[in-house]
Every structure is written in structure tokens, then in C-alpha cells.
Design an enzyme around this catalytic site. Structure first.
Site, mmCIF file in Angstrom:
data_model
loop_
_atom_site.group_PDB
_atom_site.id
_atom_site.type_symbol
_atom_site.label_atom_id
_atom_site.label_comp_id
_atom_site.label_asym_id
_atom_site.label_seq_id
_atom_site.Cartn_x
_atom_site.Cartn_y
_atom_site.Cartn_z
ATOM 1 C CE LYS A 13 1.964 2.840 -2.251
ATOM 2 N NZ LYS A 13 2.891 1.705 -1.965
ATOM 3 N NE ARG A 88 1.142 3.976 4.444
ATOM 4 C CZ ARG A 88 1.938 4.302 3.428
ATOM 5 N NH1 ARG A 88 1.647 5.327 2.652
ATOM 6 N NH2 ARG A 88 3.018 3.609 3.183
ATOM 7 N NE ARG A 127 11.900 3.251 -3.023
ATOM 8 C CZ ARG A 127 10.712 3.031 -2.482
ATOM 9 N NH1 ARG A 127 9.628 3.273 -3.171
ATOM 10 N NH2 ARG A 127 10.609 2.560 -1.256
ATOM 11 N NE ARG A 163 11.157 5.930 0.827
ATOM 12 C CZ ARG A 163 9.923 5.527 0.558
ATOM 13 N NH1 ARG A 163 9.380 5.787 -0.618
ATOM 14 N NH2 ARG A 163 9.217 4.870 1.456
ATOM 15 N NE ARG A 174 8.323 1.205 3.874
ATOM 16 C CZ ARG A 174 9.190 1.402 2.871
ATOM 17 N NH1 ARG A 174 10.492 1.317 3.091
ATOM 18 N NH2 ARG A 174 8.753 1.697 1.676
HETATM 19 P P1 AP5 Z 1 7.854 2.558 -6.245
HETATM 20 O O1 AP5 Z 1 7.012 3.006 -7.390
HETATM 21 O O2 AP5 Z 1 8.766 3.537 -5.603
HETATM 22 O O3 AP5 Z 1 6.949 1.816 -5.147
HETATM 23 P P2 AP5 Z 1 5.836 2.382 -4.162
HETATM 24 O O4 AP5 Z 1 4.649 1.474 -4.269
HETATM 25 O O5 AP5 Z 1 5.600 3.840 -4.401
HETATM 26 O O6 AP5 Z 1 6.575 2.091 -2.807
HETATM 27 P P3 AP5 Z 1 6.862 2.982 -1.499
HETATM 28 O O7 AP5 Z 1 7.945 2.233 -0.776
HETATM 29 O O8 AP5 Z 1 7.125 4.415 -1.830
HETATM 30 O O9 AP5 Z 1 5.535 2.841 -0.770
HETATM 31 P P4 AP5 Z 1 5.253 3.071 0.717
HETATM 32 O O10 AP5 Z 1 3.788 3.046 0.705
HETATM 33 O O11 AP5 Z 1 5.908 2.118 1.636
HETATM 34 O O12 AP5 Z 1 6.017 4.454 1.029
HETATM 35 P P5 AP5 Z 1 5.468 5.908 1.377
HETATM 36 O O13 AP5 Z 1 6.468 6.860 0.879
HETATM 37 O O14 AP5 Z 1 4.054 6.062 0.950
HETATM 38 O O15 AP5 Z 1 8.681 1.282 -6.776
HETATM 39 C C1 AP5 Z 1 9.639 0.652 -5.935
HETATM 40 C C2 AP5 Z 1 10.834 0.219 -6.802
HETATM 41 O O16 AP5 Z 1 10.419 -0.841 -7.693
HETATM 42 C C3 AP5 Z 1 11.381 1.337 -7.698
HETATM 43 O O17 AP5 Z 1 12.777 1.236 -7.706
HETATM 44 C C4 AP5 Z 1 10.783 1.041 -9.092
HETATM 45 O O18 AP5 Z 1 11.666 1.456 -10.138
HETATM 46 C C5 AP5 Z 1 10.627 -0.478 -9.054
HETATM 47 N N1 AP5 Z 1 9.441 -0.943 -9.798
HETATM 48 C C6 AP5 Z 1 8.198 -0.385 -9.796
HETATM 49 N N2 AP5 Z 1 7.360 -1.100 -10.574
HETATM 50 C C7 AP5 Z 1 8.099 -2.162 -11.041
HETATM 51 C C8 AP5 Z 1 7.773 -3.267 -11.895
HETATM 52 N N3 AP5 Z 1 6.548 -3.417 -12.409
HETATM 53 N N4 AP5 Z 1 8.752 -4.155 -12.161
HETATM 54 C C9 AP5 Z 1 10.029 -3.988 -11.653
HETATM 55 N N5 AP5 Z 1 10.380 -2.951 -10.845
HETATM 56 C C10 AP5 Z 1 9.423 -2.055 -10.541
HETATM 57 O O19 AP5 Z 1 5.472 5.891 2.979
HETATM 58 C C11 AP5 Z 1 6.655 5.922 3.743
HETATM 59 C C12 AP5 Z 1 6.303 6.073 5.213
HETATM 60 O O20 AP5 Z 1 5.643 7.356 5.428
HETATM 61 C C13 AP5 Z 1 5.317 5.041 5.781
HETATM 62 O O21 AP5 Z 1 5.979 3.868 6.199
HETATM 63 C C14 AP5 Z 1 4.684 5.816 6.952
HETATM 64 O O22 AP5 Z 1 5.528 5.844 8.079
HETATM 65 C C15 AP5 Z 1 4.592 7.246 6.403
HETATM 66 N N6 AP5 Z 1 3.297 7.512 5.716
HETATM 67 C C16 AP5 Z 1 3.127 7.783 4.372
HETATM 68 N N7 AP5 Z 1 1.826 7.981 4.093
HETATM 69 C C17 AP5 Z 1 1.159 7.843 5.282
HETATM 70 C C18 AP5 Z 1 -0.229 7.914 5.639
HETATM 71 N N8 AP5 Z 1 -1.188 8.149 4.716
HETATM 72 N N9 AP5 Z 1 -0.548 7.719 6.937
HETATM 73 C C19 AP5 Z 1 0.394 7.489 7.886
HETATM 74 N N10 AP5 Z 1 1.712 7.383 7.610
HETATM 75 C C20 AP5 Z 1 2.090 7.561 6.318
#
Ligand code: AP5
Length: 218
Positions: A13, A88, A127, A163, A174
């Protein structure tokens, strides 16, 4: 045009949002990034947030909806937002509809990144992200470019950050939270006919090409 980029942790994402920001000049509203910025403040709230985020659970809807409304109400990003990591759960999805309605906006499409869970742990464990522009890279699949070659000149002062929630046990939790609370809201959006499936098992640039084609058709 407002879009939601949707998928499990590690689906890509943030990676694909970087393309939408650089190429399409959209505003990325990542709730994860906003929460991580709050963590750095050292406030009482930040301590609670860290505990929740490191456990892989969701932060309360009140905190999140507050963060979101501040941005949706900002006229400089009106109808040009990519929602990353939000909504979410069903409550957040319904609140988003109400807020968008209040500010005379809507969602044009949900980019649903479909990926096998088997690749996620490797994507997440490899990552590293830029401390300045937040762009994610990957030690296995997408090694960081030299900061001097980055589009954003301020990235010269880049550090590469890992992270604290990118460890195996938190990732498992997660994914569980995603399956139980986040995945079910796809049905809510499918009923509105705005979900666009993307094969996110492909290489990063091929995923970007699919997204470009979807956006051209919207
Ligand atoms: P990346 O693009 O970083 O993946 P992502 O989908 O953004 O993954 P996240 O781990 O950031 O998502 P998340 O939803 O768990 O975290 P968030 O910060 O929102 O890609 C990952 C890796 O893969 C990278 O190294 C990239 O280079 C590689 N890659 C990408 N595409 C690829 C491909 N096609 N092929 C090969 N490699 C690839 O949330 C964190 C925490 O915050 C949550 O657990 C929760 O506690 C809280 N939180 C956040 N939002 C909310 C909400 N709305 N409500 C409540 N709690 C929330």
C-alpha cells in the site's frame, strides 16, 4: 478523485502510494504514518499508541476519525486523497462516508491489493523506509536507491528506518486483526461496485502498471 488503497500488512500500500504521490500528485493520507509521527512526540498518548501498535491491534476509532477529519476538511487536498491504511473496520468505513459527504466528496475506487500471505513476512522483514519521505524499500526485493538519486532532494539527510512492529509475532497478530476486522469491509465496498482488484504478487512496477490502467478508466 479520492482512492482507498487496500490490502494486508506488507501488500504494498505504501509502495504504490508513493507512485500516486509522485506521478499523479495525490495526497497520501496514511493513518500508520500519522500515528508513527505522534509516537515520536513522547506524549502520554504516544505511550498508549506504541503499546497498541506493537501488539498488532487497532487504535481506537475516535483517535483515527479525528486525524482523518482534520485532513478531509482541508480544501488544499479536496478530492485528491489516497487513503492508505484507512478504513480498517466497518465503523471507520461508515464514518468515512459521513465525513466525505459533509465535505462534498466521495470515493472513486478501492484498489484492492491481492497477495498470498506466504510472501508477507519476507516483505515485511526486509522493509526499510526513508526517514524523510517515508518511501518503503526492501532489502530483498527493492534495495534503497542512493539518497542523492531520489526525487526529493531533502532525502539527502535520509536514514533508513525499521519499524518496531515489523517482527514476526506482531506481524502474525496484524494479519489476524486484518482478517477479523478489515477484510470484511471489502463486501461493504463491493456492494457499491467500486472495488478494483489488483494482482499484487507481481513485481512492484507491474503492480504500478495495473494501477495506472485502473486510474485511466475511472
Ligand atoms: P509496503 O508498501 O510498506 O506495505 P504496506 O501494505 O504499506 O504495509 P504496512 O505494513 O505499512 O501496512 P499496515 O497496514 O500493517 O501498517 P500501517 O502503518 O497502516 O511494502 C512492504 C514491503 O514489501 C516493502 O519493503 C516494499 O518494498 C516491499 N514490496 C511492496 N510491494 C512489493 C512487490 N510487489 N514485490 C516485492 N516487494 C514488494 O499500520 C500500523 C499500525 O498502526 C496498525 O497495526 C495499527 O495498530 C495502527 N493503525 C494504522 N491505521 C489504523 C487505523 N485506520 N485504525 C486503527 N489503527 C490503525
Amino acid at each position: 478523485m479520492n482512492l482507498i488503497i487496500f490490502g494486508p500488512p506488507g501488500a504494498g500500500k505504501g509502495t504504490q502510494s508513493s507512485f500516486l504521490v509522485n506521478d499523479q500528485k495525490m495526497y497520501q493520507l496514511s493513518t500508520g504514518d500519522l500515528l508513527r509521527a505522534e509516537l515520536k512526540s513522547g506524549s502520554d498518548l504516544s505511550k498508549q499508541l506504541k503499546e497498541i501498535m506493537d501488539s498488532g491491534k487497532l487504535v481506537s476509532d475516535d483517535i483515527i476519525n479525528n486525524l482523518i477529519e482534520k485532513k478531509i476538511s482541508d480544501p488544499s487536498v479536496k478530492n485528491n486523497i489516497i487513503f492508505d491504511g484507512f478504513p480498517r473496520n466497518l465503523e471507520q468505513a461508515k464514518s468515512l462516508d459521513l465525513m466525505l459527504n459533509k465535505y462534498d466528496q466521495q470515493i472513486s475506487g478501492i484498489l484492492n491489493l491481492k497477495v498470498d500471505y506466504s510472501v508477507l513476512v519476507k516483505r515485511i522483514s526486509g522493509r526499510v523506509s526513508c526517514s524523510v519521505c517515508k518511501k518503503p524499500f526492501n532489502e530483498f526485493f527493492d534495495p534503497p536507491v542512493e539518497a542523492k538519486d531520489c526525487n526529493n532532494k531533502q532525502c539527502n539527510s535520509r536514514e533508513l528506518i525499521k519499524r518496531s512492529d515489523d517482527n514476526e509475532s506482531t506481524v502474525k497478530n496484524r494479519l489476524k486483526t486484518y482478517d477479523e476486522q478489515t477484510l470484511p469491509i471489502l463486501d461493504y465496498y463491493r456492494q457499491k461496485g467500486i472495488v478494483k482488484d489488483v494482482d499484487a504478487m507481481k513485481a512492484i512496477n507491474e503492480v504500478t502498471e495495473q494501477i495506472k490502467a485502473i486510474i485511466n478508466d475511472l
